[in-house]
Design a protein around this motif. Structure first.
Motif, PDB file in Angstrom:
ATOM      1  N   UNK A  18     -30.093 -25.571 -58.819  1.00 39.77           N
ATOM      2  CA  UNK A  18     -29.111 -25.695 -57.743  1.00 39.77           C
ATOM      3  C   UNK A  18     -27.732 -25.192 -58.111  1.00 39.77           C
ATOM      4  N   UNK A  19     -27.689 -24.317 -59.089  1.00 44.14           N
ATOM      5  CA  UNK A  19     -26.406 -23.847 -59.577  1.00 44.14           C
ATOM      6  C   UNK A  19     -25.759 -22.848 -58.607  1.00 44.14           C
ATOM      7  N   UNK A  20     -24.475 -23.043 -58.351  1.00 42.42           N
ATOM      8  CA  UNK A  20     -23.721 -22.081 -57.539  1.00 42.42           C
ATOM      9  C   UNK A  20     -22.961 -21.144 -58.469  1.00 42.42           C
ATOM     10  N   UNK A  21     -22.514 -20.047 -57.909  1.00 43.10           N
ATOM     11  CA  UNK A  21     -21.738 -19.122 -58.747  1.00 43.10           C
ATOM     12  C   UNK A  21     -20.401 -18.787 -58.107  1.00 43.10           C
ATOM     13  N   UNK A  22     -19.448 -18.459 -58.961  1.00 44.56           N
ATOM     14  CA  UNK A  22     -18.090 -18.224 -58.474  1.00 44.56           C
ATOM     15  C   UNK A  22     -17.644 -16.795 -58.764  1.00 44.56           C
ATOM     16  N   UNK A  23     -16.764 -16.291 -57.913  1.00 42.05           N
ATOM     17  CA  UNK A  23     -16.118 -14.998 -58.158  1.00 42.05           C
ATOM     18  C   UNK A  23     -14.653 -15.126 -57.778  1.00 42.05           C
ATOM     19  N   UNK A  24     -13.809 -14.310 -58.403  1.00 41.79           N
ATOM     20  CA  UNK A  24     -12.362 -14.462 -58.229  1.00 41.79           C
ATOM     21  C   UNK A  24     -11.763 -13.442 -57.268  1.00 41.79           C
ATOM     22  N   UNK A  25     -10.764 -13.891 -56.547  1.00 40.97           N
ATOM     23  CA  UNK A  25      -9.928 -12.974 -55.767  1.00 40.97           C
ATOM     24  C   UNK A  25      -8.704 -12.679 -56.628  1.00 40.97           C
ATOM     25  N   UNK A  26      -8.495 -11.408 -56.953  1.00 43.46           N
ATOM     26  CA  UNK A  26      -7.416 -11.053 -57.867  1.00 43.46           C
ATOM     27  C   UNK A  26      -6.305 -10.311 -57.126  1.00 43.46           C
ATOM     28  N   UNK A  27      -5.077 -10.607 -57.493  1.00 50.49           N
ATOM     29  CA  UNK A  27      -3.942  -9.970 -56.825  1.00 50.49           C
ATOM     30  C   UNK A  27      -3.861  -8.498 -57.193  1.00 50.49           C
ATOM     31  N   UNK A  28      -3.637  -7.632 -56.217  1.00 48.79           N
ATOM     32  CA  UNK A  28      -3.548  -6.196 -56.506  1.00 48.79           C
ATOM     33  C   UNK A  28      -2.135  -5.745 -56.870  1.00 48.79           C
ATOM     34  N   UNK A  29      -1.253  -6.684 -57.145  1.00 46.67           N
ATOM     35  CA  UNK A  29       0.133  -6.341 -57.506  1.00 46.67           C
ATOM     36  C   UNK A  29       0.509  -7.058 -58.797  1.00 46.67           C
ATOM     37  N   UNK A  30       1.446  -6.446 -59.523  1.00 45.81           N
ATOM     38  CA  UNK A  30       1.935  -7.099 -60.736  1.00 45.81           C
ATOM     39  C   UNK A  30       2.978  -8.150 -60.392  1.00 45.81           C
ATOM     40  N   UNK A  31       3.629  -7.973 -59.262  1.00 47.07           N
ATOM     41  CA  UNK A  31       4.674  -8.911 -58.877  1.00 47.07           C
ATOM     42  C   UNK A  31       4.726  -8.929 -57.349  1.00 47.07           C
ATOM     43  N   UNK A  32       4.553 -10.086 -56.762  1.00 43.99           N
ATOM     44  CA  UNK A  32       4.553 -10.166 -55.299  1.00 43.99           C
ATOM     45  C   UNK A  32       4.727 -11.607 -54.872  1.00 43.99           C
ATOM     46  N   UNK A  33       5.199 -11.781 -53.644  1.00 39.78           N
ATOM     47  CA  UNK A  33       5.193 -13.121 -53.050  1.00 39.78           C
ATOM     48  C   UNK A  33       3.888 -13.261 -52.273  1.00 39.78           C
ATOM     49  N   UNK A  34       3.384 -14.463 -52.259  1.00 34.84           N
ATOM     50  CA  UNK A  34       2.181 -14.731 -51.466  1.00 34.84           C
ATOM     51  C   UNK A  34       2.632 -15.480 -50.215  1.00 34.84           C
ATOM     52  N   UNK A  35       2.518 -14.833 -49.060  1.00 33.65           N
ATOM     53  CA  UNK A  35       2.951 -15.480 -47.826  1.00 33.65           C
ATOM     54  C   UNK A  35       1.876 -16.375 -47.228  1.00 33.65           C
ATOM     55  N   UNK A  36       0.659 -15.865 -47.203  1.00 33.66           N
ATOM     56  CA  UNK A  36      -0.415 -16.652 -46.591  1.00 33.66           C
ATOM     57  C   UNK A  36      -1.755 -16.210 -47.143  1.00 33.66           C
ATOM     58  N   UNK A  37      -2.688 -17.132 -47.165  1.00 31.88           N
ATOM     59  CA  UNK A  37      -4.051 -16.809 -47.585  1.00 31.88           C
ATOM     60  C   UNK A  37      -4.986 -17.247 -46.467  1.00 31.88           C
ATOM     61  N   UNK A  38      -5.770 -16.305 -45.938  1.00 28.03           N
ATOM     62  CA  UNK A  38      -6.697 -16.628 -44.866  1.00 28.03           C
ATOM     63  C   UNK A  38      -8.123 -16.551 -45.413  1.00 28.03           C
ATOM     64  N   UNK A  39      -8.795 -17.695 -45.428  1.00 25.72           N
ATOM     65  CA  UNK A  39     -10.122 -17.739 -46.041  1.00 25.72           C
ATOM     66  C   UNK A  39     -11.227 -17.826 -44.996  1.00 25.72           C
ATOM     67  N   UNK A  40     -10.862 -17.805 -43.716  1.00 27.11           N
ATOM     68  CA  UNK A  40     -11.859 -18.077 -42.676  1.00 27.11           C
ATOM     69  C   UNK A  40     -13.008 -17.071 -42.659  1.00 27.11           C
ATOM     70  N   UNK A  41     -12.670 -15.782 -42.740  1.00 26.77           N
ATOM     71  CA  UNK A  41     -13.718 -14.755 -42.708  1.00 26.77           C
ATOM     72  C   UNK A  41     -14.704 -14.950 -43.854  1.00 26.77           C
ATOM     73  N   UNK A  42     -14.154 -15.230 -45.024  1.00 28.56           N
ATOM     74  CA  UNK A  42     -15.006 -15.388 -46.202  1.00 28.56           C
ATOM     75  C   UNK A  42     -15.943 -16.580 -46.042  1.00 28.56           C
ATOM     76  N   UNK A  43     -15.438 -17.634 -45.442  1.00 31.71           N
ATOM     77  CA  UNK A  43     -16.257 -18.837 -45.285  1.00 31.71           C
ATOM     78  C   UNK A  43     -17.418 -18.607 -44.326  1.00 31.71           C
ATOM     79  N   UNK A  44     -17.235 -17.627 -43.425  1.00 36.35           N
ATOM     80  CA  UNK A  44     -18.291 -17.373 -42.440  1.00 36.35           C
ATOM     81  C   UNK A  44     -19.501 -16.675 -43.053  1.00 36.35           C
TER      82      UNK A  44
END
Lengths: 749, 510
Positions: free
Chosen positions: A29-55
């Motif tokens: 029953x093991x699940x596996x994980x993968x990372x979302x990595x930032x494509x910038x060396x320096x940036x502000x994060x305004x918002x993260x929308x996870x809805x599409x991924x959850x679908x």
């Protein structure tokens, strides 16, 4: 059946066979994980929308900083690091979120569906940019003796040099892996490729908002040299967090290209040197300013910088010296101590000075080196931090390596050969090094080790140290054999308390503690041994002189009439004498006002062949002589030396970290970050140890790593043989075919 | 069409039924608790997942070959036999090689060691060398961060030397094989409908190609494997793989009518075994091509069809004036290799066509032996590492001189410099008819520096590549003008590197 010989590695006790973290049996029953990595060396994060991924079918959760029950911080003894970028991305590929899914393929697909709204900011990439905007971690560090400006007036020749020393990745073959299983009692069971179990527990407890004791880290084998930078904790932290939140077992296996972008490197250093020497090649003063790229977070940079500054003398006495260093704060990966903890960088810088003096005076660099050596017992025997180098066996090593390598004969033969060969040249160089050994003041901490004897004549050592590459196990076994006469095969090593474990590379400390425990036991067993020998009508000359060897105890005068150790232990147990002892070692106490306990030294002669058409370099022969103190098995020491030497050689000739303009690491794969293969091994490799001296083992690896500089200096010598090596020659690092080719082309007449 | 297949690991039968057709051998091994093969790079670059595959050599005799498990899919091993490092430790008796490696007191975390025992196992276990392994250095495809290699090679060296002296024991055959290494035709359909075909004849392969126009042709699978796993799968279409490994006529090297016919599915290793003695260019190229593991799987046809700019093989075949034979269901056509290569990473192969054979003229042995005319040739490769690396620049040169010492034919062929491998026509023209000597050589070198639109990347700059185009030629000229003068120590820059002889028993070719 996991690794090829699991029972000899990672020092498991008999009942506890360790395997690599990823080689343990899969969990149902093991699940596996993968990372979302930032494509910038320096940036502000305004918002993260996870809805599409959850679908996406098969996705269980998408974790961000908000899901962390405790603090969004992985803590290590070197500082804190957020697990997920929350408001601000500080380095390229920093994790922003993690997807947990049925399997890795789905998880990875879903990472592409997580929408992150970034506002890119201007990053600080590299040392030059950091200096321009005055972005630093901490204050400038300075070590100083004498007056480096006084030299101006004495009509001495001045040397100025400015260059950058490239970085190195630990690059252990094992990739970052972690598997976490939630227990019914709220505890979490972890298996991970991070070897230091205490480090994992300390780092994760605050993040998960649990007690350290609620995180159970299984003992695993460690691939390569382990990693104790905060970045190494990312995989176990995500697995543990996901397991805690999802109540399922979760595995995360970072692919190499991902793992490499998250873990600390031995970062680049920029150097400015100003030195003065007289016409007889005596260097009167050295002024050296070092800037270390400390990355976005201080991590181990302070320790690395400190070690660099303490080694900027290498094997040489500079009457006036001022070394200073600063750590630049950039949007790059943080800095780790890597293989040589900065000593390699320091030795490289010092050899740049030496070779420059040699070029100025048109002298053989070997003579320049000899002129400037430390001379124990004279007025040239104190380092720039005030520690006396008495006992430094530099001259011994130097003489020995000159002889072993037939330096003088080959020097003649090579210059003859070079005269007749126009397109290929050979270069020869001999280089010394001095390394402060034993933990320095910064690293020293009291450690303990237990030794327990059994009636079958075997011993068990309980030790908290982390073993990478078996060094600890071997040196412990050798000490037990030396002190108690128990052969190495009968010495088992059990895990101690993971919370007490010092970081990697503290083998020497534990060796000391084991030595202490062994001596206590010897004292206790002496009386019984004497009594038993007496029963066998052996006259005891001196009870303190009894010899513990080959599984028995004997009087030195009657070596043929020993009493077996198992019998003595048996009697001791019957008499109620404790056959367990706890040894302690407090490096700080031993250090006193010294910075290092002692110094190790060595010298190496290397010969290379340079193909003038292409700049390709072949290492033809290397001879090494080292002082390893209290000598463990010569074969063992030699193999250790060879191993460290090849890592140094890789750093100097083929390994290269490269970043894209946006700060992304682009040499992250096994075929783009080029670790030396067997094709780079010197054709001839000779190694000798100075005769054993003292009672301390000295780790031969840092010195051996630095001695790869002999190859770099031999390349310099070979380039000079093409003609026209002028003062100011900078030999690029790594010395790739291209670098060597263009250096020859630009310097030749 | 089968929904199940059998293969053998360490002498035990395994079934592949129910597994996805895209599944890797490495994944299978690890899930089935044979974890000696490690998943460290997943792109055939580190050797940590090495296993031994029973294959057939260029004369269809069974032979053990070390391969990267990450570069094989499970259906590729259907009907075949695999040995892993577990076979060396699992039995009652420890394998001598295993014993030697664990007793040599190397300092190692143990992670890469199973890969080494497999790579060394290829040397140790093959009872009779089908050919001298010559300049093919063992285990340069295995990366190790701990040992510094020396202790491992010393252990192997000791073992081989020791066994050479002791006469009364069988040296090899610890891994006994019942398999002949030949491959039956085979087809597999997995549960989601992905297909894997391994046809036995070319006609059958062509028919399948026609029936499945979107299918992918593979042979060794070294290039395919790294792209395999994460290609997003569109749910509508099935993925179809057609492997050419069982097509016997594609796996042969034969001499016919003054030509060598090299089957497209011949591996680089087999090419070396068959033709190294005939073509020095091929011997030199093969010894620098990839790693042992890659050489054992990568094929001549696969390499040509990919037409990568830094192929080591393409310049050599260009220099040898190779032709290629292309088949479709109706007809065959014969093209010169230059014509076949259509541009950067492109060929003229069109839908429904398969590259069948590569034709190379037999070297004219009589002409070579005469003092008057001479053939000069050389392969050169500059890379960041001596072995297991891509070419920054590679070049194959072939210069034929007539009795008068004039150049009768010149081929100067390059890989790596620019976006595609190519001949330097201008330089060849300068040479043809000229008196062989420093004057023309210099002119050619100058021309070569400006011939190519060189590229920069993380391996090297365009400047360096342009410089090397001229420099490799100068090196070739220097070596051939006065043989023996330039060639330094031990006869080569990178060979004879290791402290031991790799041949235990050399059986003369033929």
């Amino acid at each position: 059946m996991a690794s090829i010989h699991p029972d000899t590695r990672g020092c498991p006790s008999d009942s506890e066979k360790a395997v690599f973290a990823d080689d343990a049996d899969a969990v149902r029953g093991m699940l596996e994980a993968a990372l979302v990595l930032a494509p910038y060396a320096h940036a502000s994060v305004n918002a993260i929308d996870i809805q599409e991924a959850l679908k996406l079918e098969g996705v269980h959760a998408v974790l961000t900083a908000r899901d962390i029950p405790g603090q969004n911080n992985l803590s290590t003894e070197f500082g804190q690091m957020p697990l997920f970028a929350e408001d601000c991305v500080s380095f390229h590929s920093q994790p922003v979120a993690a997807v947990i899914a049925d399997n890795f393929v789905i998880a990875r697909e879903a990472t592409g569906l997580v929408r992150v709204d970034y506002k890119p900011r201007v990053p600080v990439l590299g040392i030059r940019e950091a200096i321009a905007v005055q972005s630093f971690h901490g204050e400038e560090q300075v070590l100083q003796r004498g007056d480096v400006n006084a030299a101006d007036e004495k009509k001495l020749s001045e040397i100025n040099k400015e260059f950058t020393v490239g970085g190195q990745d630990n690059f252990s073959l094992e990739t970052c892996v972690a598997l976490a299983e939630p227990g019914q009692d709220g505890k979490i069971k972890l298996r991970t490729s991070v070897g230091d179990r205490g480090f994992v527990r300390r780092g994760l407890a605050g993040l998960l908002n649990v007690e350290k004791s609620d995180i159970r880290v299984e003992r695993s084998l460690v691939g390569g040299y382990g990693d104790t930078s905060a970045g190494a904790l990312i995989a176990p932290a995500i697995a543990a967090l996901a397991a805690k939140l999802s109540a399922s077992p979760v595995r995360i296996g970072l692919r190499r290209e991902t793992g490499v972008k998250l873990t600390a490197k031995q970062n680049p250093v920029s150097v400015i040197i100003r030195a003065f020497h007289d016409s007889s090649a005596c260097i009167q003063s050295v002024e050296c300013a070092v800037h270390l790229d400390g990355g976005w977070q201080i991590d181990q940079a302070a320790s690395v910088l400190c070690n660099i500054l303490h080694h900027l003398d290498s094997a040489y006495f500079f009457p006036n010296i001022k070394v200073s260093g600063r750590i630049c704060k950039t949007n790059c990966l943080s800095s780790t101590s890597s293989f040589s903890n900065g000593t390699g960088i320091a030795a490289l810088i010092v050899e740049e000075i030496i070779s420059e003096v040699a070029l100025h005076l048109k002298m053989n660099p070997k003579m320049v080196r000899e002129r400037n050596f430390y001379a124990p017992g004279s007025d040239r025997a104190v380092t720039h931090y005030g520690q006396n180098v008495d006992g430094l066996r530099l001259r011994d090593a130097w003489k020995r390596v000159t002889k072993l390598s037939s330096y003088e004969d080959r020097l003649r033969e090579i210059s003859e050969w070079n005269r007749t060969s126009s397109f290929a040249k050979r270069g020869l160089a001999v280089v010394p090094v001095k390394i402060g050994c034993g933990a320095s003041r910064e690293e020293a901490k009291p450690v303990q080790a237990g030794v327990c004897l059994f009636a079958d004549g075997s011993a068990q050592v309980t030790c908290d140290g982390v073993d990478a590459g078996e060094i600890l196990r071997r040196s412990v076994a050798v000490i037990v054999e030396e002190e108690l006469g128990i052969c190495g095969a009968s010495v088992r090593i059990a895990a101690g308390d993971p919370d007490q474990g010092a970081a990697l590379h503290c083998d020497e400390l534990y060796a000391e503690a084991v030595l202490d425990a062994c001596r206590q036991l010897r004292d206790r067993l002496r009386m019984i041994a004497a009594a038993r020998l007496g029963e066998s009508d052996v006259d005891i000359t001196d009870i303190m002189e009894l010899k513990f060897s080959e599984g028995g105890v004997s009087d030195p005068e009657h070596p043929d009439m020993p009493v077996s150790l198992s019998e003595i232990v048996d009697r001791a147990i019957a008499d109620g004498i404790d056959v367990k002892a706890t040894g302690c070692f407090n490096a700080l106490e031993v250090l006193g006002d010294r910075n290092f306990r002692d110094f190790a030294c060595g010298a190496a002669a290397a010969e290379v062949l340079i193909d003038g058409f292409t700049g390709e370099v072949t290492v033809l022969r290397v001879d090494i002589v080292q002082d390893v103190g209290f000598q463990i098995e010569p074969v063992t020491a030699k193999n250790l030396i060879c191993s460290a030497f090849m890592r140094g050689l890789g750093w100097l000739t083929c390994e290269e970290l490269q970043w894209a303009a946006n700060g992304e690491l682009i040499t992250g794969e096994v075929d783009s970050y080029r670790v030396a293969t067997a094709g780079e091994v010197p054709r001839q490799f000779n190694c000798e140890l100075l005769a054993s001296q003292g009672r301390y083992p000295k780790d031969p690896q840092a010195a051996a790593f630095c001695l790869a500089l002999s190859v770099r200096e031999a390349i310099r010598d070979g380039i000079a043989a093409f003609g026209g090596a002028k003062p100011g020659l900078i030999l690029p690092l790594p010395a790739s075919p291209e670098a060597v080719y263009f250096t020859i082309e630009t310097s030749a007449p | 069409m089968q929904s199940d297949f059998e293969f053998f690991i360490n002498g035990n039968s395994h079934r592949g039924g129910g597994t996805p057709a895209q599944w890797g051998l490495l994944d299978y091994l690890r899930e089935n608790r044979m974890t000696s093969a490690k998943d460290a790079c997943d792109r055939g670059a580190c050797g940590a997942c090495s296993v031994l595959l029973v294959d057939s050599d260029c004369r269809q005799r069974p032979v053990l070959r070390v391969v990267n498990a990450c570069q094989l899919t499970l259906p590729m091993v259907a009907g075949r036999e695999i040995w892993t490092a577990e076979a060396m430790t699992g039995g009652e008796e420890e394998h001598p090689l295993q014993k030697a490696l664990s007793e040599c007191k190397q300092f190692s975390c143990g992670y890469c060691l199973p890969g080494f025992s497999m790579a060394f196992g290829e040397i140790y276990e093959n009872p009779v060398k089908t050919c001298s392994s010559g300049p093919l250095l063992p285990a340069v495809g295995n990366i190790c961060r701990c040992t510094g290699y020396w202790p491992l090679y010393s252990a192997l060296n000791e073992l081989l030397r020791h066994e050479k002296m002791s006469t009364n024991k069988s040296q090899a055959g610890f891994l006994t094989s019942s398999c002949d290494g030949l491959l039956p035709a085979f087809a597999y359909r997995d549960q989601v409908g992905d297909l894997f075909y391994r046809p036995g004849t070319l006609t059958e392969a062509l028919r399948l190609l026609q029936a499945h126009p979107d299918s992918k042709l593979v042979a060794g699978g070294t290039a395919y494997s790294s792209s395999r796993q994460f290609s997003p799968r569109s749910k509508a279409s099935r993925r179809t793989i057609i492997s050419l490994e069982s097509v016997t006529e594609l796996r042969q090297v034969a001499r016919e009518k003054g030509q060598w016919q090299i089957g497209a599915a011949v591996t680089i290793r087999s090419l070396f075994d068959a033709l190294a003695g005939k073509f020095p260019l091929i011997a030199q190229m093969a010894s620098r091509f990839g790693s042992p593991q890659v050489r054992n799987r990568a094929t001549v046809g696969g390499n040509l069809a990919l037409a990568e700019h830094d192929s080591d093989l393409v310049p050599v075949l260009l220099a040898l004036d190779a032709q290629v034979v292309i088949s479709n269901l109706r007809e065959q056509r014969k093209l010169r290799l230059e014509e076949f290569l259509g541009g950067p990473s492109r060929t003229v192969l069109s839908r429904g066509e398969i590259l069948k054979t590569v034709l190379v003229e037999c070297p004219d042995s009589t002409a070579r032996e005469q003092d008057s005319g001479r053939n000069l040739s050389g392969f050169y490769k500059v890379s960041r590492r001596h072995h297991n690396d891509r070419a920054i620049v590679c070049a194959a040169f072939l210069v034929a001189l007539n009795e008068a010492g004039r150049v009768s034919r010149a081929r100067l062929c390059y890989g790596g410099v620019s976006a595609q491998a190519m001949r330097a026509y201008e330089a060849e023209e300068l040479l043809t008819g000229a008196l062989w000597g420093p004057k023309v050589a210099r002119k050619v070198a100058i021309s070569l520096r400006q011939t190519f639109p060189a590229q920069s990347d993380d391996m090297a700059s365009a400047d360096y590549r342009n410089a090397m185009a001229g420099q490799l030629w100068r090196k070739f000229f220097a070596e051939h003008r006065t043989p023996g003068q330039y060639t330094p120590v031990d006869g080569g820059l990178v060979e004879n590197l290791l402290p031991f002889e790799t041949h235990r028993e050399t059986v003369e070719d033929g």
